[in-house]
Structures are given as C-alpha cells and as structure tokens.
Design a protein around this motif. Structure first.
Motif, short mmCIF file in Angstrom:
data_model
loop_
_atom_site.label_atom_id
_atom_site.label_comp_id
_atom_site.label_asym_id
_atom_site.label_seq_id
_atom_site.Cartn_x
_atom_site.Cartn_y
_atom_site.Cartn_z
N GLN A 198 -20.92 -20.48 -1.25
CA GLN A 198 -22.27 -20.81 -0.81
C GLN A 198 -22.28 -21.19 0.68
OE1 GLN A 198 -24.98 -20.39 -2.52
NE2 GLN A 198 -26.40 -21.25 -1.03
N VAL A 199 -21.28 -21.98 1.07
CA VAL A 199 -21.17 -22.37 2.48
C VAL A 199 -20.91 -21.15 3.35
CG1 VAL A 199 -19.81 -23.68 4.15
CG2 VAL A 199 -20.39 -24.70 1.93
N LEU A 200 -20.03 -20.26 2.83
CA LEU A 200 -19.72 -19.03 3.58
C LEU A 200 -20.95 -18.16 3.76
CD1 LEU A 200 -17.45 -17.21 4.80
CD2 LEU A 200 -17.20 -16.21 2.52
N SER A 201 -21.80 -18.14 2.76
CA SER A 201 -22.98 -17.27 2.79
C SER A 201 -24.11 -17.83 3.63
CB SER A 201 -23.50 -17.04 1.36
OG SER A 201 -22.50 -16.47 0.55
N THR A 202 -24.14 -19.13 3.82
CA THR A 202 -25.30 -19.75 4.48
C THR A 202 -25.00 -20.34 5.86
OG1 THR A 202 -24.84 -21.82 3.31
CG2 THR A 202 -26.40 -20.31 2.28
N TYR A 239 -15.39 -25.71 -6.88
CA TYR A 239 -14.88 -25.63 -5.51
C TYR A 239 -15.17 -24.26 -4.90
CZ TYR A 239 -11.69 -25.32 -1.58
OH TYR A 239 -11.16 -25.13 -0.32
N PHE A 240 -14.83 -23.20 -5.63
CA PHE A 240 -14.99 -21.86 -5.06
C PHE A 240 -16.45 -21.42 -5.00
CE2 PHE A 240 -10.45 -21.65 -6.07
CZ PHE A 240 -9.96 -21.17 -4.85
N CYS A 276 -14.44 -16.75 -15.63
CA CYS A 276 -14.44 -15.40 -15.07
C CYS A 276 -15.85 -14.92 -14.73
CB CYS A 276 -13.78 -14.42 -16.06
SG CYS A 276 -12.00 -14.63 -16.25
N ASN A 277 -16.77 -15.16 -15.63
CA ASN A 277 -18.16 -14.73 -15.37
C ASN A 277 -18.74 -15.40 -14.13
OD1 ASN A 277 -18.08 -13.11 -17.63
ND2 ASN A 277 -19.17 -14.55 -18.95
N THR A 278 -18.38 -16.68 -13.95
CA THR A 278 -18.95 -17.44 -12.82
C THR A 278 -18.35 -16.97 -11.50
OG1 THR A 278 -19.26 -19.37 -14.24
CG2 THR A 278 -19.31 -19.74 -11.87
N VAL A 279 -17.02 -16.87 -11.42
CA VAL A 279 -16.40 -16.52 -10.13
C VAL A 279 -16.61 -15.04 -9.79
CG1 VAL A 279 -14.70 -18.37 -10.25
CG2 VAL A 279 -14.10 -16.11 -11.16
N GLU A 280 -16.81 -14.21 -10.82
CA GLU A 280 -17.13 -12.80 -10.54
C GLU A 280 -18.48 -12.69 -9.83
OE1 GLU A 280 -16.86 -10.84 -14.29
OE2 GLU A 280 -14.73 -10.37 -14.07
N GLU A 281 -19.40 -13.61 -10.13
CA GLU A 281 -20.72 -13.61 -9.50
C GLU A 281 -20.61 -13.83 -7.99
OE1 GLU A 281 -23.91 -13.16 -10.62
OE2 GLU A 281 -22.99 -12.39 -12.45
N VAL A 282 -19.53 -14.53 -7.57
CA VAL A 282 -19.34 -14.76 -6.14
C VAL A 282 -18.19 -13.91 -5.60
CG1 VAL A 282 -20.39 -17.05 -6.07
CG2 VAL A 282 -17.98 -16.85 -6.72
N GLN A 283 -17.94 -12.80 -6.31
CA GLN A 283 -17.06 -11.73 -5.82
C GLN A 283 -15.57 -12.09 -5.76
OE1 GLN A 283 -18.70 -8.79 -5.44
NE2 GLN A 283 -20.47 -10.00 -6.05
N PHE A 284 -15.11 -13.01 -6.60
CA PHE A 284 -13.67 -13.25 -6.67
C PHE A 284 -13.07 -12.42 -7.80
CE2 PHE A 284 -14.95 -17.31 -4.61
CZ PHE A 284 -14.13 -17.23 -3.51
#
Length: 259
Positions: A20-24, A14-15, A73-81
């Motif tokens: 991705q939507v926020l970025s594009t 979801y996040f 954690c590794n995944t959501v950190e990639e999108v700055q959460f």
C-alpha cells in the motif's frame, strides 16, 4: 494453531502495508527490496508450517492449517506476491490430511465390523425403517415384508405395509456405507476454497475414497473372514456382496458432491 494464525496474520499485514505504501508514495519503499524480503520470508513460513505438520496428529487441525495458508495465499496474491511454493506445500498438507482420514476411518470400519452380530438385519419400527432408508436406501432386498401372515413385494414402502421387515445383510453394511459417505464429505472439505477445476476436484475426492475401499475396507473384511465362524462366514459373504452393490450408490453420491 493460534500461534500459526497470529504469525501468518503478522506476515500478511506487513506485506499488505508495504504494498500500500509502495502504491501510494514515492521513495519510501523500494519494490525490489520488498520482493526480496518476501522471497526470504517464504522459506521461513514453509519451515514453520512443516514443523506444525510434524506435530499435528489430528485431521481437523490439518484442515485449519490449510485454511490459514489458503487465506494467506489469496491475500498476498492480491498484491502481486508469488505463492507457488506455498501452493506446492498445500499438496503435502493434502496428502497428510487424507492419510490421517484413512487411518481414522480404518479404525471406524474395524470397530463397526467387530461390533456386528452377523445376523440378518430385522426392522420392527417404521421410524427406524425410515432412518435406515435415509442412511442406506437399498430397498430391493427385503426378505420378509409381513404384518403377520401376508407377504408384500420387495421394496414396498413401510407406510403401506406392516412390520416386521428383514434384510439379508447385517447392520454393519448400512453403517459402513454411512461411514464411507462421511469420508467423502471430509475429503470435500479440503477441496473447498482451492479454486480447483472439476477434474482436480474429482481427483482429490476419488483417489482417497478408492484407497479407503480397496485398502482399508478390503483388508478389514479379510481379517473378519479369517476369524469368523462358519455361520458368521456365510453372513460375511452376503454382507460383502451388498457392500459391493453399495459402491454404485456411493458413486452416485460422489457425483452429487463433486457437482
């Protein structure tokens, strides 16, 4: 565990999609709202993890739970959460995991000591000798290297001398040493994937290993001493001396594992 995995995958997906939507695009997703939503989701994730921790009685399952959280954690950190709260929770999981290991290895050591015959270990097979040296490479203690009449210097290889060979310690010593090495391996498993510094890695492995030696092993030896006959007591003392010496080999193994 499968439910936890699906739950984390759903939240992650979801996040990641929201980011991705926020970025594009413009105007479809509000960044502040997404961050607030993540802040709301984090305590719920932690609550679910703690419920799983309370139900969990197996160290292997705790290890799988750690892997799920690290991947999240590794995944959501990639999108700055932010993941600081989940990182703190990993420390709780680590402590419970190590406590489970200590409880399990306490039973292992107790079983090894209770099954021992408390007589010097004798080896009559070259194959068994080699297996023993792989597990417990302490060759400087041979009391008897003989193929019949002659005696060989302590530590001479089995290939150049006959059998039988006799050690002053009993079988429980190499078994306990092997168990301690296995314990170190399992401690290392938790550290994998955490991007820990050398100091942190050293601490994560040494602390529980020291507890295994000073608390569990020492207490089990004390119980054996209290119950041993006089003849057995002599062997227990000898075994204890060699277990103390084996700590040097365990230290070397720790250095290899920690790297």
């Amino acid at each position: 565990m499968d439910n936890n995995k699906r739950y984390f995958h759903s939240v992650t997906g979801y996040f990641v999609v929201e980011d991705q939507v926020l970025s594009t695009t413009e105007g479809l997703v509000d960044e502040r709202y997404t961050n607030e939503l993540f802040d709301m989701a984090t305590p719920r994730l932690i609550t679910e993890i703690r419920k799983s921790m309370e139900r969990c009685k197996d160290a292997d399952i705790m290890l799988k739970l750690k892997i799920i959280i690290v991947l999240f954690c590794n995944t959501v950190e990639e999108v700055q959460f932010p993941t600081i709260q989940l990182s703190d929770l990993l420390k709780e999981i680590r402590e419970k995991y190590y406590n489970m290991l200590l409880f399990k290895w306490d039973d292992k050591i107790r079983d090894i000591l209770s099954e021992d015959n408390y007589t010097p270990l004798e080896v009559d097979s070259e194959e068994y000798y080699r297996q023993l040296m792989q597990v417990f490479p302490y060759e400087n203690d041979l009391l008897n290297n003989s193929s019949g009449s002659s005696s060989k210097p302590a530590g001479e290889s089995a290939a150049s001398s006959g059998f039988h060979k006799r050690f002053s310690f009993s079988l429980c010593v190499p078994k306990i040493f092997a168990a301690m090495r296995e314990f170190v391996k399992n401690c290392k498993k938790f550290a994998e994937g955490l991007n820990s510094s050398q100091t942190e890695l050293d601490d994560m492995i040494r602390k529980p290993t020291n507890r295994l030696i000073t608390d569990k092993l020492s207490e089990n030896i004390r119980l054996v001493i209290n119950q041993a006959s006089l003849i057995q007591l002599v062997q227990v003392v000898v075994n204890t001396i060699y277990l103390e010496k084996s700590i040097e080999m365990l230290e070397q193994y720790l250095l290899e594992v920690i790297g």
